[in-house]
Design a protein around this motif. Structure first.
Motif, mmCIF file in Angstrom:
data_model
loop_
_atom_site.group_PDB
_atom_site.id
_atom_site.type_symbol
_atom_site.label_atom_id
_atom_site.label_comp_id
_atom_site.label_asym_id
_atom_site.label_seq_id
_atom_site.Cartn_x
_atom_site.Cartn_y
_atom_site.Cartn_z
ATOM 1 N N LYS A 48 41.002 15.923 -23.513
ATOM 2 C CA LYS A 48 42.137 15.573 -22.653
ATOM 3 C C LYS A 48 41.829 14.366 -21.752
ATOM 4 O O LYS A 48 42.684 13.518 -21.522
ATOM 5 N N VAL A 49 40.613 14.306 -21.239
ATOM 6 C CA VAL A 49 40.284 13.278 -20.238
ATOM 7 C C VAL A 49 39.911 11.941 -20.900
ATOM 8 O O VAL A 49 40.307 10.868 -20.431
ATOM 9 N N LEU A 50 39.177 12.012 -21.995
ATOM 10 C CA LEU A 50 38.717 10.769 -22.641
ATOM 11 C C LEU A 50 39.826 10.243 -23.557
ATOM 12 O O LEU A 50 39.698 10.198 -24.782
ATOM 13 N N ALA A 51 40.895 9.831 -22.925
ATOM 14 C CA ALA A 51 42.130 9.525 -23.653
ATOM 15 C C ALA A 51 42.173 8.084 -24.165
ATOM 16 O O ALA A 51 41.532 7.188 -23.603
ATOM 17 N N TYR A 52 42.967 7.911 -25.197
ATOM 18 C CA TYR A 52 43.275 6.579 -25.762
ATOM 19 C C TYR A 52 43.918 5.720 -24.663
ATOM 20 O O TYR A 52 44.782 6.183 -23.927
ATOM 21 N N GLY A 53 43.465 4.491 -24.554
ATOM 22 C CA GLY A 53 44.019 3.610 -23.521
ATOM 23 C C GLY A 53 43.359 3.799 -22.156
ATOM 24 O O GLY A 53 43.669 3.086 -21.202
ATOM 25 N N TRP A 54 42.459 4.779 -22.071
ATOM 26 C CA TRP A 54 41.686 4.975 -20.834
ATOM 27 C C TRP A 54 40.179 4.912 -21.150
ATOM 28 O O TRP A 54 39.458 4.104 -20.584
ATOM 29 N N ALA A 55 39.742 5.745 -22.076
ATOM 30 C CA ALA A 55 38.317 5.761 -22.436
ATOM 31 C C ALA A 55 38.017 4.886 -23.648
ATOM 32 O O ALA A 55 36.880 4.465 -23.848
ATOM 33 N N GLY B 22 41.053 0.540 -22.772
ATOM 34 C CA GLY B 22 40.333 1.797 -22.595
ATOM 35 C C GLY B 22 38.903 1.558 -22.164
ATOM 36 O O GLY B 22 37.974 1.808 -22.919
ATOM 37 N N GLU B 23 38.758 1.085 -20.937
ATOM 38 C CA GLU B 23 37.431 0.648 -20.487
ATOM 39 C C GLU B 23 36.919 1.429 -19.286
ATOM 40 O O GLU B 23 35.988 0.996 -18.615
ATOM 41 N N ALA B 24 37.508 2.583 -19.035
ATOM 42 C CA ALA B 24 37.181 3.317 -17.799
ATOM 43 C C ALA B 24 35.704 3.706 -17.712
ATOM 44 O O ALA B 24 35.155 3.810 -16.621
ATOM 45 N N LEU B 25 35.072 3.929 -18.858
ATOM 46 C CA LEU B 25 33.676 4.392 -18.820
ATOM 47 C C LEU B 25 32.661 3.267 -19.013
ATOM 48 O O LEU B 25 31.453 3.509 -18.943
ATOM 49 N N ASN B 26 33.163 2.065 -19.241
ATOM 50 C CA ASN B 26 32.254 0.931 -19.453
ATOM 51 C C ASN B 26 31.238 0.836 -18.322
ATOM 52 O O ASN B 26 31.625 0.726 -17.154
ATOM 53 N N GLY B 27 29.970 0.905 -18.664
ATOM 54 C CA GLY B 27 28.925 0.717 -17.664
ATOM 55 C C GLY B 27 28.641 1.934 -16.801
ATOM 56 O O GLY B 27 27.685 1.945 -16.044
ATOM 57 N N LYS B 28 29.449 2.980 -16.920
ATOM 58 C CA LYS B 28 29.136 4.197 -16.148
ATOM 59 C C LYS B 28 28.030 4.963 -16.869
ATOM 60 O O LYS B 28 27.927 4.910 -18.084
ATOM 61 N N GLU B 29 27.233 5.672 -16.095
ATOM 62 C CA GLU B 29 26.173 6.467 -16.721
ATOM 63 C C GLU B 29 26.700 7.853 -17.069
ATOM 64 O O GLU B 29 27.398 8.469 -16.259
ATOM 65 N N ILE B 30 26.343 8.313 -18.256
ATOM 66 C CA ILE B 30 26.654 9.686 -18.661
ATOM 67 C C ILE B 30 25.326 10.415 -18.817
ATOM 68 O O ILE B 30 24.420 9.937 -19.508
ATOM 69 N N MET B 31 25.228 11.545 -18.146
ATOM 70 C CA MET B 31 23.994 12.341 -18.240
ATOM 71 C C MET B 31 24.382 13.781 -18.570
ATOM 72 O O MET B 31 25.266 14.346 -17.928
#
Ligand SMILES: Cc1cc2nc3c(=O)[nH]c(=O)nc-3n(C[C@H](O)[C@H](O)[C@H](O)COP(=O)(O)O)c2cc1C
Length: 173
Positions: A83-90, A95-104
């Motif tokens: 639901k959250v990692l949606a097309y046009g957002w993730a 869809g660049e919301a997570l670009n450069g963010k760290e995922i752990m």
């Protein structure tokens, strides 16, 4: 310190959980760390995608914390991803919301380290966690070394305290 969002996906964090509860409490003591008990927030399982996206946007590092269930996560984390990692957002256009963010990923496993080997058709924990690594890659996020707590059902208070200290260090790194 990086602004860190710890999303905990345990169906009974305040009740049955020992390991995830100890880790969540340790994380909550740190400055600049927001800890959310996602099952308590969404008891019916209906994720508020817009609210979750806003939270992700406000943080630099997103920690997905969960007990390993059937070599995967409890179901709400999958729902969160879908639901959250949606097309046009993730991903997709803009869809660049997570670009450069760290995922752990921070996970607790009932099995011992020795059970996570490739011998006899087995798999390493890195292999088990590869869907999360691939998701981070697909969304141009930065994959952070996972935090893994093995033998999670057999740890006494001292071992849990030691694990909590290691978790705090990992979150500060
Ligand atoms: C439905 C279910 C599935 C599980 N599957 C696994 C598994 O695939 N691998 C593993 O090592 N432990 C597995 N376990 C053990 C849990 O990972 C362990 O109970 C949990 O990490 C302990 O954390 P807690 O004290 O926060 O509940 C499973 C437990 C349950 C309830």
């Amino acid at each position: 310190m990086k602004k860190t969002l710890v999303l905990v996906f345990h169906p009974d964090l305040d009740g049955q959980s020992h390991a995830n509860k100890a880790l969540a409490q340790a994380a909550a003591e740190l400055p600049d760390v927001t800890v959310r008990d996602e099952y308590a927030i969404y008891p019916g399982g209906a994720i508020d995608a817009a609210a979750e996206q806003r939270l992700v946007e406000e943080h630099d590092r997103i920690v997905l914390q969960f007990p390993l269930y059937w070599y995967s996560s409890p179901a709400l984390l999958k729902e969160w991803e879908d639901k959250v990692l949606a097309y046009g957002w993730a991903y997709g256009p803009n869809g660049e919301a997570l670009n450069g963010k760290e995922i752990m990923v921070a996970t607790t496993a009932g099995g011992a380290t020795s059970e996570y080997r490739t011998e006899n058709g087995g798999a390493t924990m890195d292999e088990v966690l590869s869907p999360y690594r691939m998701t981070a890659r697909y969304t141009n996020a930065v994959w952070h070394q996972p935090f893994v707590l093995f033998n999670a059902m057999e740890l006494d208070d001292a071992a849990l305290a030691e694990a909590a200290a290691r978790y705090r260090e990992a979150l500060l790194a």
